[in-house]
Scaffold this active site. Structure first.
Site, PDB file in Angstrom:
ATOM      1  N   LYS A  42       0.841  -1.196   0.000  1.00 30.49           N
ATOM      2  CA  LYS A  42       0.000   0.000   0.000  1.00 30.49           C
ATOM      3  C   LYS A  42       0.883   1.255   0.000  1.00 30.49           C
ATOM      4  O   LYS A  42       0.692   2.160  -0.788  1.00 30.49           O
ATOM      5  CB  LYS A  42      -0.916  -0.040   1.227  1.00 30.49           C
ATOM      6  CG  LYS A  42      -1.783   1.180   1.383  1.00 30.49           C
ATOM      7  CD  LYS A  42      -2.744   1.033   2.549  1.00 30.49           C
ATOM      8  CE  LYS A  42      -3.380   2.394   2.847  1.00 30.49           C
ATOM      9  NZ  LYS A  42      -4.354   2.356   3.932  1.00 30.49           N
ATOM     10  N   GLU A  81      10.569  -4.761   4.365  1.00 32.60           N
ATOM     11  CA  GLU A  81      10.611  -6.182   3.984  1.00 32.60           C
ATOM     12  C   GLU A  81      10.273  -6.335   2.497  1.00 32.60           C
ATOM     13  O   GLU A  81      10.958  -7.022   1.742  1.00 32.60           O
ATOM     14  CB  GLU A  81       9.594  -7.002   4.800  1.00 32.60           C
ATOM     15  CG  GLU A  81       9.912  -7.134   6.273  1.00 32.60           C
ATOM     16  CD  GLU A  81       9.280  -6.033   7.117  1.00 32.60           C
ATOM     17  OE1 GLU A  81       9.036  -4.923   6.590  1.00 32.60           O
ATOM     18  OE2 GLU A  81       9.035  -6.297   8.310  1.00 32.60           O
ATOM     19  N   GLY A  96      -4.796  -1.766   4.920  1.00 36.82           N
ATOM     20  CA  GLY A  96      -4.013  -2.911   4.442  1.00 36.82           C
ATOM     21  C   GLY A  96      -4.696  -4.238   4.726  1.00 36.82           C
ATOM     22  O   GLY A  96      -4.804  -5.109   3.863  1.00 36.82           O
ATOM     23  N   ARG A  97      -5.171  -4.421   5.951  1.00 41.31           N
ATOM     24  CA  ARG A  97      -5.761  -5.719   6.330  1.00 41.31           C
ATOM     25  C   ARG A  97      -7.172  -5.897   5.793  1.00 41.31           C
ATOM     26  O   ARG A  97      -7.804  -6.929   6.040  1.00 41.31           O
ATOM     27  CB  ARG A  97      -5.717  -5.876   7.854  1.00 41.31           C
ATOM     28  CG  ARG A  97      -6.334  -4.728   8.632  1.00 41.31           C
ATOM     29  CD  ARG A  97      -5.951  -4.782  10.114  1.00 41.31           C
ATOM     30  NE  ARG A  97      -6.416  -3.627  10.873  1.00 41.31           N
ATOM     31  CZ  ARG A  97      -5.755  -2.487  10.998  1.00 41.31           C
ATOM     32  NH1 ARG A  97      -4.594  -2.320  10.376  1.00 41.31           N
ATOM     33  NH2 ARG A  97      -6.234  -1.498  11.738  1.00 41.31           N
ATOM     34  N   GLU A 152      -4.633  -6.483  14.831  1.00 41.33           N
ATOM     35  CA  GLU A 152      -4.127  -5.171  14.411  1.00 41.33           C
ATOM     36  C   GLU A 152      -5.260  -4.139  14.485  1.00 41.33           C
ATOM     37  O   GLU A 152      -5.030  -2.965  14.723  1.00 41.33           O
ATOM     38  CB  GLU A 152      -3.536  -5.240  12.996  1.00 41.33           C
ATOM     39  CG  GLU A 152      -2.538  -4.118  12.711  1.00 41.33           C
ATOM     40  CD  GLU A 152      -1.787  -4.270  11.392  1.00 41.33           C
ATOM     41  OE1 GLU A 152      -2.415  -4.167  10.322  1.00 41.33           O
ATOM     42  OE2 GLU A 152      -0.557  -4.485  11.428  1.00 41.33           O
ATOM     43  N   HIS A 178      -4.927 -33.181  17.728  1.00 40.97           N
ATOM     44  CA  HIS A 178      -3.809 -34.037  18.125  1.00 40.97           C
ATOM     45  C   HIS A 178      -2.631 -33.206  18.600  1.00 40.97           C
ATOM     46  O   HIS A 178      -1.501 -33.678  18.644  1.00 40.97           O
ATOM     47  CB  HIS A 178      -3.421 -34.936  16.950  1.00 40.97           C
ATOM     48  CG  HIS A 178      -4.565 -35.805  16.530  1.00 40.97           C
ATOM     49  ND1 HIS A 178      -4.839 -37.009  17.128  1.00 40.97           N
ATOM     50  CD2 HIS A 178      -5.570 -35.584  15.642  1.00 40.97           C
ATOM     51  CE1 HIS A 178      -5.936 -37.527  16.587  1.00 40.97           C
ATOM     52  NE2 HIS A 178      -6.405 -36.668  15.690  1.00 40.97           N
ATOM     53  N   LYS A 208       9.335  -0.609  14.112  1.00 41.13           N
ATOM     54  CA  LYS A 208       9.914  -0.280  12.794  1.00 41.13           C
ATOM     55  C   LYS A 208      11.021   0.765  12.959  1.00 41.13           C
ATOM     56  O   LYS A 208      12.090   0.655  12.356  1.00 41.13           O
ATOM     57  CB  LYS A 208       8.844   0.311  11.871  1.00 41.13           C
ATOM     58  CG  LYS A 208       7.851  -0.679  11.326  1.00 41.13           C
ATOM     59  CD  LYS A 208       6.937   0.016  10.314  1.00 41.13           C
ATOM     60  CE  LYS A 208       5.735  -0.817   9.974  1.00 41.13           C
ATOM     61  NZ  LYS A 208       4.731  -0.134   9.185  1.00 41.13           N
TER      62      LYS A 208
HETATM   63  O1  LIG Z   1       1.117  -2.704   2.271  1.00 41.33           O
HETATM   64  P1  LIG Z   1       2.227  -2.108   3.046  1.00 41.33           P
HETATM   65  O2  LIG Z   1       2.189  -0.618   3.047  1.00 41.33           O
HETATM   66  O3  LIG Z   1       3.555  -2.625   2.562  1.00 41.33           O
HETATM   67  O4  LIG Z   1       2.050  -2.532   4.548  1.00 41.33           O
HETATM   68  C1  LIG Z   1       2.089  -3.870   4.930  1.00 41.33           C
HETATM   69  C2  LIG Z   1       1.548  -4.061   6.315  1.00 41.33           C
HETATM   70  O5  LIG Z   1       2.327  -3.350   7.251  1.00 41.33           O
HETATM   71  C3  LIG Z   1       1.492  -2.758   8.243  1.00 41.33           C
HETATM   72  O6  LIG Z   1       1.436  -1.415   8.009  1.00 41.33           O
HETATM   73  C4  LIG Z   1       2.003  -3.024   9.619  1.00 41.33           C
HETATM   74  O7  LIG Z   1       3.350  -2.761   9.711  1.00 41.33           O
HETATM   75  C5  LIG Z   1       0.143  -3.416   8.019  1.00 41.33           C
HETATM   76  O8  LIG Z   1      -0.895  -2.652   8.503  1.00 41.33           O
HETATM   77  C6  LIG Z   1       0.146  -3.595   6.542  1.00 41.33           C
HETATM   78  O9  LIG Z   1      -0.834  -4.505   6.110  1.00 41.33           O
END
Ligand SMILES: O=P(O)(O)OC[C@H]1O[C@](O)(CO)[C@@H](O)[C@@H]1O
Length: 529
Positions: free
Chosen positions: A192, A198, A250-251, A336, A367, A495
């Site tokens: 987003k 990452e 995002g979620r 979240e 199990h 972060k």
């Molecule tokens: O889509 P982006 O901006 O890479 O964010 C990834 C995820 O990181 C977060 O901001 C949390 O760090 C989530 O809310 C989001 O889904």
């Protein structure tokens, strides 16, 4: 009545034995709701009719806030944003800042459909021919939704193979890349913000990997983002960038561009069915009376178990192996969204907000951790879900066992086994004190709460509905708790500190860090040599 005063009053109404409540023949009909292809049963909880009425009274603000959300009001007050994931699957105009957002939503969906069709029918080619594999690089909401849904809808796959790389751990990329041919792989960078470290690290590694084998390293890249300037800086052609607006969290984003990998896997028509399933639940949520409203009842069960009874966690137990990533998906959606400590006004909450959500598919969990659920001292409310039919018609005998196990678990949690019953099962093997001792280990307290969601079969429509049910459940709980379910400031500090620790892993001065962090770093650096 103020929410927390109401919760306090409700605490006095706990304690009913679920089995006793179920002797009332009308209970299962009253504590059950139907919506679209779903039936939800909450009769195996200790919520009495009286308590349910009190809980419903505490949900009095829900209809207005729900209508505000659907209407595009900026209910995410800390970020000044509307909350409109429902528009991504909607049909009616929604006005934000004086303009209807729906033409933009439709255009983006059309662009996704066109691109997905081109990839699926071979019109869009990789530099080595037809696209055989798709890698979605994203994390959190830019990974969990499509990854969960692609797995869930495996029987509907007729497009390229889909892979998901999320972790900054190089193992994630390396293990995936070794199965792929760069010349026939489409890389989707899903972010987003297009700033997530990452995702950008993995995307750069993927670009380098492409560059080693093909002439144009970004010709097989697409991007899903709100930040189109940044996707261009990365080198992705705007014709393969699918944008969305900041009013999609995002979620909550699997319904739009972030769902592109799912659309590539199952095709635009099935993706439309996925949206339709969610829209059916939106309509139900908007129109059904609160007492018959499935997301509201899910939320009230949640509030009853966590805020009233004080149970710290909740298990999601799909008896549907292809929903194995659903618990992880719901962890982000619920924790979240509702893992918050202050009210909308910024005052400390008087009690806990969202519980810990966890789970695994049945029967595997039986199990593994069900031992604790049955005999541990802290009750774990369980949310079972199961389909009437599996997706493997030739293996229907498996599915019958799956249903039997799902129902058996909720029955066992409900009934338990008394000391006398336990003793009777082993009376032929032990006697005297040893019989009593052995029996004690075989006692199940019972009276453990569970809810069960059933549906005919896991289809795109049903999956869309399940996700929407949980989205609205989170919303209802958030409204009742008076928290903002749509920001996530709690992820920021880590972060920032990771950014400051980066150079320290390269050996920079760590003297401003605490003693524990310094000592751990020192040892790790020594081992790194
Ligand atoms: O889509 P982006 O901006 O890479 O964010 C990834 C995820 O990181 C977060 O901001 C949390 O760090 C989530 O809310 C989001 O889904």
């Amino acid at each position: 009545m103020d929410f927390w005063t109401g919760i306090e009053a409700l605490r006095a109404k706990q304690g009913a034995r679920i089995a006793d409540l179920l002797t009332d023949d009308t209970r299962t009909a009253r504590l059950r709701a139907a919506a679209g292809p779903f039936v939800f049963d909450l009769s195996k909880t200790s919520i009495t009719g009286d308590a349910l009425n009190d809980l419903l009274a505490l949900a009095v603000d829900v209809p207005d806030r729900r209508d505000a959300m659907f209407a595009g009001e900026k209910i995410n007050a800390t970020e000044g944003r509307a909350v409109l994931h429902t528009a991504l699957r909607g049909t009616e105009p929604v006005i934000v800042d004086g303009a209807d957002v729906m033409p933009g939503v439709r255009d983006t969906l059309d662009a996704m459909r066109a691109f997905a069709s081109d990839v699926r029918d071979g019109t869009f080619q990789g530099q080595g021919g037809r696209i055989t594999d798709v890698v979605n690089i994203g994390i959190g909401g830019s990974d969990l939704g499509p990854a969960m849904a692609v797995l869930a809808l495996a029987p509907f796959h007729d497009g390229p193979r889909c892979h998901f790389v999320s972790n900054v751990d190089g193992a994630d990329w390396a293990d995936t890349a070794k199965t792929l041919d760069p010349a026939t792989t489409l890389v989707i960078v899903a972010s987003k913000t297009f700033t997530t470290i990452e995702t950008l690290t993995n995307a750069r590694t993927a670009r380098d990997w492409m560059a080693e084998s093909v002439t144009d390293p970004t010709a097989q890249f697409a991007a899903l983002s709100t930040a189109q300037d940044k996707t261009s800086d990365f080198g992705i052609d705007p014709s393969r960038v699918f944008g969305f607006e900041d009013w999609v969290g995002g979620r909550y984003s699997v319904w739009g561009p972030i769902g592109l990998s799912l659309m590539l896997a199952i095709g635009p028509r099935n993706f439309d069915a996925f949206l339709t399933g969610a829209r059916q639940i939106d309509d139900h949520f908007r129109t059904a009376p609160l007492a018959e409203n499935l997301p509201v009842l899910l939320a009230l069960a949640g509030i009853w178990h966590h805020q009233v009874c004080g149970y710290p966690t909740r298990a999601v137990l799909p008896y549907d192996n292809r929903l194995s990533r659903l618990p992880a998906y719901l962890q982000q959606l619920e924790m979240e969204s509702n893992g918050k400590g202050v009210t909308m006004a910024g005052d400390p909450l008087q009690g806990p907000a969202g519980p810990v959500v966890w789970g695994e598919p049945g029967t595997n969990g039986q199990h593994a951790f069900y031992q604790l659920i049955h005999q541990g001292k802290t009750p774990v409310p369980c949310e079972f879900m199961v389909a009437a039919e599996g997706s493997e018609p030739l293996l229907d005998h498996h599915h019958k066992l799956l249903i039997a196990n799902c129902l058996a678990q909720s029955e066992a949690l409900l009934k338990g086994r008394s000391h006398a019953e336990a003793r009777a099962t082993i009376a032929n093997r032990f006697e005297g004190e040893e019989l009593e001792r052995q029996a004690a280990h075989r006692v199940f307290e019972g009276n453990r709460p569970s809810t069960t969601l059933i549906y005919p079969r896991l289809t795109p429509e049903v999956l869309g509905g399940i996700i929407a049910l949980y989205e609205h459940r989170v919303f209802v709980e958030g409204v009742m708790l008076d928290i903002n379910s749509f920001d996530q400031w709690g992820v920021e500090l880590g972060k920032e500190l990771a950014t400051s620790l980066g150079p320290l892993v390269d050996g920079a001065d760590a003297s401003d860090k605490d003693a524990s962090t310094r000592a751990l770093l020192e040892q790790l650096l020594e081992w790194r040599g």
